[in-house]
Design a protein around this motif. Structure first.
Motif, PDB file in Angstrom:
ATOM      1  N   GLU A 193     -45.555  21.630  44.961  1.00  0.00           N
ATOM      2  CA  GLU A 193     -44.379  21.276  44.162  1.00  0.00           C
ATOM      3  C   GLU A 193     -43.386  20.558  45.080  1.00  0.00           C
ATOM      4  O   GLU A 193     -43.056  21.082  46.155  1.00  0.00           O
ATOM      5  CB  GLU A 193     -43.732  22.541  43.582  1.00  0.00           C
ATOM      6  N   ILE A 194     -42.945  19.380  44.635  1.00  0.00           N
ATOM      7  CA  ILE A 194     -42.025  18.599  45.471  1.00  0.00           C
ATOM      8  C   ILE A 194     -40.685  19.332  45.562  1.00  0.00           C
ATOM      9  O   ILE A 194     -40.089  19.693  44.553  1.00  0.00           O
ATOM     10  CB  ILE A 194     -41.808  17.188  44.856  1.00  0.00           C
ATOM     11  N   ASP A 195     -40.220  19.549  46.793  1.00  0.00           N
ATOM     12  CA  ASP A 195     -38.933  20.232  46.972  1.00  0.00           C
ATOM     13  C   ASP A 195     -37.774  19.244  46.972  1.00  0.00           C
ATOM     14  O   ASP A 195     -36.659  19.586  46.583  1.00  0.00           O
ATOM     15  CB  ASP A 195     -38.944  21.011  48.290  1.00  0.00           C
ATOM     16  N   ALA A 254     -38.161  15.446  32.218  1.00  0.00           N
ATOM     17  CA  ALA A 254     -38.451  16.779  31.662  1.00  0.00           C
ATOM     18  C   ALA A 254     -38.481  17.846  32.736  1.00  0.00           C
ATOM     19  O   ALA A 254     -38.140  19.005  32.485  1.00  0.00           O
ATOM     20  CB  ALA A 254     -39.793  16.746  30.927  1.00  0.00           C
ATOM     21  N   GLU A 255     -38.858  17.457  33.958  1.00  0.00           N
ATOM     22  CA  GLU A 255     -38.936  18.450  35.032  1.00  0.00           C
ATOM     23  C   GLU A 255     -37.555  18.987  35.388  1.00  0.00           C
ATOM     24  O   GLU A 255     -37.419  20.128  35.847  1.00  0.00           O
ATOM     25  CB  GLU A 255     -39.599  17.810  36.264  1.00  0.00           C
ATOM     26  N   LEU A 269     -32.161  18.336  45.245  1.00  0.00           N
ATOM     27  CA  LEU A 269     -33.476  18.141  44.631  1.00  0.00           C
ATOM     28  C   LEU A 269     -33.911  16.681  44.680  1.00  0.00           C
ATOM     29  O   LEU A 269     -35.074  16.373  44.446  1.00  0.00           O
ATOM     30  CB  LEU A 269     -33.444  18.618  43.176  1.00  0.00           C
TER      31      LEU A 269
END
Lengths: 442, 292
Positions: A193-195, A254-255, A269
């Motif tokens: 998951e991209i931080d 949407a993320e 983010l």
């Protein structure tokens, strides 16, 4: 019967006496202006300004502030009743509609008489936002008190960590931007998951149009009566879409659902973000409370392959005078006072650039001890302020909140639910049905 | 004698005056407005049936209508079942039962803005409680973006609305349950009826007048759903959760299309009127007329 006549006489005498009493009280108190403002958050600041100007001009001013959701319906109802406040805030996006409907006083003579002799003290390029019917030749129907610009926010610490050079104030190309975005996209714990994404955007007007104008693109046709994105605009949208779906350097909108869009950048983010200068205050307050605050700065929007000259996407916030006011001269003097040297730095709106240059260019306003360290870039960038897509019905076809309009169609594209050409075709149909109401086919 | 005739009318005059001014007046006015194009700021322009024709030809209107019907079809049975179960559970003489009744009623009196904020966090794609539970406990690698997905946004609104309003209907059911005479239950037990038979053969039929009230009331409220849409999704994504009442609001107060909004309002009124009339029409078939 006799009693009735006597009673009527007494009532009439009382009313007349009351009215003349009121009139004399009013005369003693002098002119009273009603001033409506759309930002309750800054009511205390605005009240200070009102007090200063009331004292200087020897008039009374009643300030009323309300949220935009209440402000516009109320103002419109008052317009219908022919009872507008003497002075009121006006959006660049509504100038054409309100001027066309004769609901703002033409102030060109006042501006020519009082402002143009000292034009060097104002960002006069922003005056065009208040012109009608033509944006360069038309008369002014409102006066700007501040303006905003969209800029590229970037996380200085993330750039340092990635060993990248900061974005040039002379302008990055899309390739340079993409290289940086790729280097800044990080999965720190390797969980897939991209931080930290390199960039964050969605279909919002400020996120999109800034890029289009820097690629010499347009969303509207030449006479601004139809939604007809040109090739450069479509190329820009394709590039933005590729950032999500081809390069993976930006999240799907949407993320980030459930997080306020303006918090994605200060939460760390995303390392870059394009939005309006009004977010400076939110960045500061979010990062002041953050566990790991970081340094951040401002840069120009990257230039597309069809760039010809820098074009900043910005617009003015304005003050207008009611055409129904009995006190037009006093209302104009009040606006001059509210927008001139009396509005000192501590009385300006955070993230908005005051229209009065000496204030905007003062060291106090540049706030060199705070983030962003290059706030003065906003003044440089303001020189390039160019087009907007504001038209009558803009909010309806552009989509100001998430549920509808072009914004919603673009979000479907960025979320991977629709192809770009399909979305643009559907958006054009909807947008042009709105614009056709204002500019019918001849 | 003369005053005696006037007196009753004077007593009801404030009520009638208020009704005429704030209800009947606007109903008539909006009917007239629905035949005009009116941006509120300038004089209305008569367009005949133009707004109704536009409504009938609008894809968005039909989508919004479908959303409203789907919302109603999911919400009404949902809220009736949930509130009835809650009422049955809380219809017991236990210590501290009043506290639990109050607890379940709380969402109903909580501000929709606060409710929306809380549920937004629950349904947040990346940081939401729900998706983290789905990921960590059930191994779902890509849980849905509940509020940004056209397939789920309306369902989320239904869930939140059921949660928020079930407490109110629970109280109504509770009042109904407590008005059923205990001797009927005693007689059933003597006859050997088990719990399910008691519930389905006695409780439910005896509750039918209350259920009818809840049905009509929740139906009308479902058609008028506005707050939750406004606070949580603003009708998105791409109109997927736009309900009729919210669409009326947007046209009237965001797009300044009072005429079109008034035509939409009449469509909504017609729909609510028809459904309510239908309900009253079939009432006799299932609502108990017994007075106990």
């Amino acid at each position: 019967m006799k009693f009735g006549k006597t009673l009527t006489f007494v009532v009439l005498v009382s009313v007349v006496a009351g009215l003349s009493g009121l009139a004399s009280v009013r005369a003693q108190e002098g002119v009273t202006l009603r001033y409506f403002m759309w930002d309750p958050e800054f009511e205390p600041t605005e009240q200070q300004m009102v007090d200063i100007c009331s004292a200087e001009l020897g008039i009374n001013v009643e300030l009323e502030t309300m949220e935009p959701s209440e402000y516009w319906p109320r103002l419109q109802a008052m317009a219908a009743a022919g009872d507008l406040p003497d002075v009121f805030n006006m959006s660049s996006g509504y100038v054409d509609e309100w001027a066309r409907d004769g609901l703002m006083l033409n102030i060109q003579e006042y501006v020519d008489r009082d402002i143009m002799p000292e034009a060097e003290n104002y960002f006069v390029g922003l005056f065009d936002a208040a012109r009608y019917p033509d944006k360069t030749e038309g008369d002014m129907y409102a006066f700007p008190f501040a303006f905003v610009e969209t800029v590229l926010y970037y996380n200085v610490d993330a750039f340092d960590e990635a060993g990248l050079e900061y974005p040039s104030e002379d302008g990055w190309t899309w390739d340079e931007f993409l290289d940086a975005a790729q280097a800044l996209t990080v999965d720190r714990d390797g969980d897939g998951e991209i931080d930290q994404y390199g960039f964050w955007f969605y279909g919002r007007y400020a996120h999109i149009e800034s890029w289009i104008y820097q690629n010499n693109g347009r969303l509207l046709n030449a006479d601004r009566t139809r939604f007809e994105p040109d090739e450069n605009a479509i190329e820009t949208l394709e590039f933005l879409n590729s950032l999500i779906h081809e390069y993976g350097v930006a999240p799907m909108p949407a993320e980030m659902e459930g997080i306020r869009q303006q918090d994605v950048f200060p939460l760390g983010l995303a390392a870059m973000w394009v939005d309006g200068s009004w977010n400076i205050n939110n960045n500061r307050s979010q990062l002041a409370d953050a566990e790991e605050p970081f340094s951040w700065a401002l840069a120009p929007i990257p230039r597309g392959p069809h760039w010809e000259e820098d074009t900043a996407y910005g617009w003015a916030d304005l003050m207008a005078i009611s055409p129904y006011t009995e006190y037009a001269d006093e209302a104009w003097d009040f606006i001059r006072c509210m927008t001139g040297p009396n509005r000192t730095v501590e009385l300006t709106f955070p993230g908005k650039i005051p229209i009065y240059r000496p204030t905007a260019e003062s060291e106090d306003w540049l706030e060199l001890d705070q983030m962003p360290p290059n706030k003065g870039f906003l003044l440089e960038w303001a020189r390039f302020t160019g087009p907007t897509s504001f038209t009558p019905g803009w909010g309806e076809w552009r989509g100001y909140v998430g549920g509808s309009g072009l914004e919603a169609y673009l979000n479907e594209v960025f979320n991977g639910n629709m192809e770009l050409d399909e979305a643009l075709s559907a958006a054009a149909e909807q947008a042009n049905s709105v614009l056709e109401r204002f500019y019918p086919e001849e | 004698m003369k005053y005696k005739k006037i007196t009753p009318y004077l007593f009801i005059a404030p009520m009638i005056g208020g009704l005429a001014l704030f209800r009947i007046g606007p109903i008539i006015a909006s009917f007239v407005i629905s035949f005009t194009r009116w941006n509120v700021r300038t004089a209305p322009e008569f367009v005949g049936l133009g707004n109704y024709v536009e409504m009938a030809n609008s894809d968005i209107f039909w989508l919004v209508l479908k959303n409203t019907l789907v919302f109603t079809a999911l919400y009404v049975p949902g809220v009736i079942v949930v509130s009835l179960i809650l009422a049955v559970i809380l219809n017991q003489k236990l210590k501290g039962i009043a506290f639990f009744r109050g607890l379940y009623f709380m969402p109903y009196i909580t501000s929709m803005v606060a409710v929306a904020m809380a549920w937004n966090w629950i349904f947040s794609t990346r940081f939401g409680v729900l998706n983290n539970v789905l990921k960590d406990m059930f191994g779902v690698s890509h849980p849905p973006a509940w509020l940004a997905d056209r397939n789920y946004a309306l369902l989320v609104l239904v869930i939140v609305t059921v949660w928020k309003t079930a407490g109110f209907y629970m109280m109504v059911f509770l009042a109904g349950l407590q008005s059923i005479p205990s001797h009927i239950y005693e007689a059933a037990r003597i006859d050997g009826a088990n719990r399910f038979q008691v519930f389905f053969k006695i409780t439910l039929p005896m509750l039918s007048p209350v259920t009818f009230f809840v049905l009509v009331f929740s139906l009308i409220n479902a058609f008028r759903t506005f707050e939750v849409t406004y606070a949580m999704t603003q009708g998105g994504p791409l109109h997927a959760s736009t309900t009729l009442a919210y669409y009326i609001y947007r046209n009237a107060f965001e797009f300044n299309r009072m005429g079109f909004a008034s035509a939409l309002a009449y469509a909504l009124m017609l729909l609510v009127g028809l459904i309510t009339a239908l309900n009253f029409g079939v009432r006799r078939r299932w609502v108990s007329q017994d007075i106990y």
